[in-house]
Enzyme design. Structure first.
Site, mmCIF file in Angstrom:
data_model
loop_
_atom_site.group_PDB
_atom_site.id
_atom_site.type_symbol
_atom_site.label_atom_id
_atom_site.label_comp_id
_atom_site.label_asym_id
_atom_site.label_seq_id
_atom_site.Cartn_x
_atom_site.Cartn_y
_atom_site.Cartn_z
ATOM 1 N N SER A 141 0.657 -1.271 0.001
ATOM 2 C CA SER A 141 -0.022 -0.037 0.076
ATOM 3 C C SER A 141 0.875 1.265 0.029
ATOM 4 O O SER A 141 0.373 2.258 -0.316
ATOM 5 C CB SER A 141 -0.942 0.019 1.258
ATOM 6 O OG SER A 141 -0.223 -0.152 2.428
ATOM 7 N N HIS B 184 -5.604 -4.409 -1.594
ATOM 8 C CA HIS B 184 -5.466 -3.116 -2.715
ATOM 9 C C HIS B 184 -5.619 -3.750 -3.961
ATOM 10 O O HIS B 184 -4.657 -2.895 -4.688
ATOM 11 C CB HIS B 184 -4.216 -2.329 -2.214
ATOM 12 C CG HIS B 184 -4.312 -1.588 -1.088
ATOM 13 N ND1 HIS B 184 -4.777 -0.190 -0.956
ATOM 14 C CD2 HIS B 184 -3.856 -1.599 0.192
ATOM 15 C CE1 HIS B 184 -4.511 0.303 0.397
ATOM 16 N NE2 HIS B 184 -4.205 -0.652 1.083
ATOM 17 N N LYS C 251 -12.367 -0.848 0.736
ATOM 18 C CA LYS C 251 -11.640 -0.193 -0.386
ATOM 19 C C LYS C 251 -12.389 -0.124 -1.632
ATOM 20 O O LYS C 251 -13.497 0.319 -1.608
ATOM 21 C CB LYS C 251 -10.305 -0.768 -0.352
ATOM 22 C CG LYS C 251 -9.465 -0.684 1.074
ATOM 23 C CD LYS C 251 -7.937 -1.036 0.857
ATOM 24 C CE LYS C 251 -7.426 -1.331 2.213
ATOM 25 N NZ LYS C 251 -7.399 -0.464 3.122
HETATM 26 C C1 LIG Z 1 -3.019 -4.627 2.942
HETATM 27 C C2 LIG Z 1 -4.075 -4.258 3.984
HETATM 28 N N1 LIG Z 1 -4.607 -5.589 4.691
HETATM 29 C C3 LIG Z 1 -5.719 -5.329 5.386
HETATM 30 C C4 LIG Z 1 -6.087 -3.829 5.824
HETATM 31 C C5 LIG Z 1 -7.389 -3.723 6.525
HETATM 32 O O1 LIG Z 1 -8.534 -3.849 6.270
HETATM 33 P P1 LIG Z 1 -9.905 -3.507 7.025
HETATM 34 O O2 LIG Z 1 -9.928 -2.151 6.731
HETATM 35 O O3 LIG Z 1 -10.741 -4.316 6.210
HETATM 36 O O4 LIG Z 1 -9.748 -4.019 8.581
HETATM 37 C C6 LIG Z 1 -5.555 -3.018 5.021
HETATM 38 C C7 LIG Z 1 -6.177 -1.461 5.124
HETATM 39 O O5 LIG Z 1 -5.656 -0.644 5.524
HETATM 40 C C8 LIG Z 1 -4.674 -3.257 4.164
HETATM 41 O O6 LIG Z 1 -3.979 -2.160 3.405
#
Ligand SMILES: Cc1ncc(COP(=O)(O)O)c(C=O)c1O
Lengths: 84, 415
Positions: free
Chosen positions: B190, B218, B249
C-alpha cells in the site's frame, strides 16, 4: 570479544538486511533498529539466526529492540549466554 | 476509580513523545459523502472547503455510487439494521451466504468466510492454519494486520527482503524440515503501489511444497483484466491457497473482510478463527450493498477500465511534469520527495490549492523515503486529474524539484 563473532554477525546483518545496491555500511556500532535498517518485525530473523547458530534460546523479555540495536549490543547480549 | 496521577502522567508523557516525534495523527472532519470531491473542515473550526480527494481507497468510485446506496437502503428495509449476534448463533442471514458464494466465484477460490474486517481476517487465519511445527515466511513489508496476525500464531516466523525471490528461496531451503510452510505477502503493497511477483512466488511454492497466502486488499475489484486481483494480474488465478481481502476499499468501502481459499482452511476458520467466533456479524446493509457491488463488477469491467485509464493518464502526465514517481501501473502513485518536511509542506500547499493528499514519512515508510501518496479513483473526472496535475506542477515549481533526480532532491532538502 572475539573478532570472529563480530564478523559473523556483521556479515549476517549485511546479507540479511541490506539491499545489494545499498550504499549503507554496517560496523559494530551502527544503530540497526533505531536507524531503520532492521525493523522490529524483521528482527525475528536475527533472533532466530543467533539462536540456531549458537544453540541458545533468547527469551522474549531479553530480545528487546535496545538489545538488538547494534552488533556491539548483540555481542553483549550473547555473552550473557556464554557465547564469546 | 483508580486512575492514578502516576498513570495519567505516564500516558500524557507518551502523548507528548508522539507529538515531539512528529508522528501524532490528527483527524480531519469530512462533511460530505466520500467521493472525488469532498467537503472538509480542517483544522477544526476552519470554514468548510471543497477539495478533490486523492487519498481514499475508493478505487472504483463505489463508496457513494447510487446503485450501492440503493442496495444498502433495500437491505435496511428488508433485513433490518443489526443482527445483535455473532455468525454461528443467530447472525447469519441468507444474504451473508449469498455474498460468500459471490466472493468465492469472483476470487476464483473454493470457499469464503466473512469477517468484520480484513484486519480481523488476518488476525484469525494464521493461527487457524498453522501450528508450532510450521513456518510462516513473510515479505518484510507486509501490512501491519498481517504482522499482528502472525504474532497470534505459534508457527515459526521467517521473513524475506521485499519482493526478493532469491531471499525467499533461501528461506524456503532453510525451513525444509517444517511440517507446513506458508509464503505470506500483500498482493499490492500500500505504500509503494508495487505488485508482488505472484507468478514467481507460486512457482517457488510449487517447487518447495509451500502454501501461498495473499492479502489482496489493494487489488480486489480492479487488478487484472477482469478485476479479480493480483493473482489474475500475474497469471496465477486459481492458484492461491489463501486470499484475504477487504470490503473497505474498492468494494464499496464500508467495512468487512474475508478469508477465501482452500475449502478446508475456510471451514476451519468457521470453527476456530477467534475474530469470527467472538465478534458480531457484518450488518445487513453492508451485505446487500456488497452483493450489488459484486454483481456490478462481475457484469462489466467498465469501472476498472476507467480506473486504469485514469491511472495511466495521471502517471504519464506527472512523469512528464518532472516528478520522481515510483514506476508501476497501480492507482497508488507515490510522488517521491525523500525529505519528511518537504512532503508535509507540499501536501499542505496542495491542500490550499484544493487538492487533498497526504505526506507519508518514517515510520510509516522507511527513513529517507518520504513521499506524497496519490490514490486515483474511477470517480475522478479528467478535469479533476488535470487540476491536480496543474496544482502539483505549480507547487513542485515552488519547491524547485521538477525534473530533479532523487540525488538532486536530496542534495537540496536532505533526507
Ligand atoms: C493490505 C491491507 N490489509 C488489510 C487492511 C485492513 O483492512 P480492513 O480495513 O478491512 O480491516 C488494509 C487496510 O488498511 C490493508 O491495506
Amino acid at each position: 570479544m572475539s573478532e570472529d563473532l563480530k564478523k559473523t554477525i556483521i556479515d549476517y546483518v549485511k546479507k540479511e538486511y541490506l539491499e545489494e545496491d545499498s550504499e549503507e555500511d554496517v560496523d559494530e556500532n551502527t544503530p540497526l533498529i533505531s536507524s531503520g535498517i532492521v525493523d522490529s518485525f524483521s528482527m525475528v530473523s536475527l533472533k532466530t539466526f543467533l539462536e540456531k547458530k549458537f544453540d541458545i534460546k533468547i527469551p522474549d523479555e531479553k530480545a528487546t529492540t535496545e538489545a538488538f540495536d547494534s552488533v556491539n549490543n548483540i555481542i553483549a547480549l550473547l555473552t550473557e549466554f556464554k557465547v564469546t | 476509580m483508580a486512575y492514578s496521577n502516576k498513570a495519567k502522567d505516564f500516558f500524557s508523557a507518551e502523548l507528548t513523545g508522539i507529538r515531539d516525534a512528529g508522528t501524532y495523527k490528527e483527524e480531519r472532519y469530512i462533511e460530505s459523502p466520500q467521493g472525488a470531491m469532498i467537503t472538509v473542515e480542517y483544522p477544526e473550526g476552519a470554514p468548510q472547503k471543497e477539495v478533490i480527494n486523492f487519498c481514499a481507497n475508493n478505487y472504483l468510485g463505489l463508496s457513494s455510487h447510487p446503485d450501492v446506496i440503493r442496495a444498502a437502503e433495500e437491505g435496511l428495509q428488508k433485513r433490518g439494521y443489526g443482527m445483535s449476534s455473532v455468525r454461528f448463533i443467530c447472525g447469519t442471514q441468507d444474504i451473508h451466504n449469498e455474498l460468500e458464494k459471490k466472493l468465492t466465484a469472483f476470487l476464483g477460490t473454493e470457499d469464503t468466510v466473512l469477517f468484520a474486517s480484513c484486519m480481523d481476517a488476518n488476525a484469525g487465519v494464521f493461527d487457524v492454519a498453522l501450528g508450532k511445527e510450521d513456518a510462516m515466511i513473510a515479505d518484510r513489508l507486509v501490512h501491519a494486520s498481517i504482522v499482528d496476525g502472525m504474532r497470534l500464531c505459534k508457527a515459526q516466523l521467517y521473513n524475506y527482503k521485499h519482493a526478493n525471490m532469491e531471499h525467499l528461496e533461501e528461506k524456503l531451503k532453510e525451513t525444509q524440515e517444517c511440517r507446513f510452510r506458508m509464503i505470506i505477502t500483500d498482493g499490492v503493497f500500500s505504500m509503494d503501489g508495487d505488485i508482488a511477483p505472484l507468478d514467481k512466488i507460486v512457482a517457488l511454492a510449487e517447487r518447495y511444497d509451500a502454501m501461498v497466502m495473499v492479502d489482496d486488499s489493494h487489488a480486489t475489484g480492479f487488478m487484472g483484466k477482469t478485476g479479480r486481483g493480483t493473482h489474475e494480474h500475474c497469471g496465477v488465478f486459481g492458484k492461491i491457497d489463501v486470499i484475504t481481502t477487504t470490503l473497505g476499499k474498492a468494494l464499496g468501502g464500508a467495512s468487512g473482510g474475508c478469508v477465501s481459499g482452500r475449502k478446508e482452511i475456510v471451514e476451519l476458520c468457521r470453527q476456530r478463527a477467534r475474530p469470527y467466533l467472538f465478534s458480531n456479524t457484518v450488518p445487513p446493509v453492508i451485505i446487500t450493498a456488497a452483493n450489488t457491488v459484486l454483481d456490478l463488477i462481475s457484469k462489466t469491467t467498465d469501472r476498472r477500465d476507467l480506473l486504469e485509464k485514469n491511472t495511466l493518464y495521471f502517471r504519464k502526465k506527472m512523469t512528464e511534469a518532472g516528478f520522481d514517481i515510483r514506476e508501476g501501473v497501480h492507482p497508488i502513485v507515490p510522488i517521491m520527495l525523500y525529505n519528511a518536511k518537504l512532503a508535509q509542506d507540499m501536501a499542505r500547499d496542495l491542500y490550499d490549492e484544493g487538492i487533498y493528499v497526504i505526506g507519508f514519512s518514517f515510520p510509516v515508510v522507511p527513513k529517507g523515503q518520504a513521499r506524497i501518496r496519490v490514490q486515483i479513483s474511477a470517480a475522478h473526472e479528467k478535469e479533476h486529474l488535470d487540476k491536480a496535475i496543474a496544482a502539483f506542477t505549480k507547487i513542485g515549481g515552488k519547491y524547485t524539484i521538477l525534473g530533479k533526480s532523487k540525488k538532486e532532491i536530496i542534495e537540496l532538502y536532505g533526507y
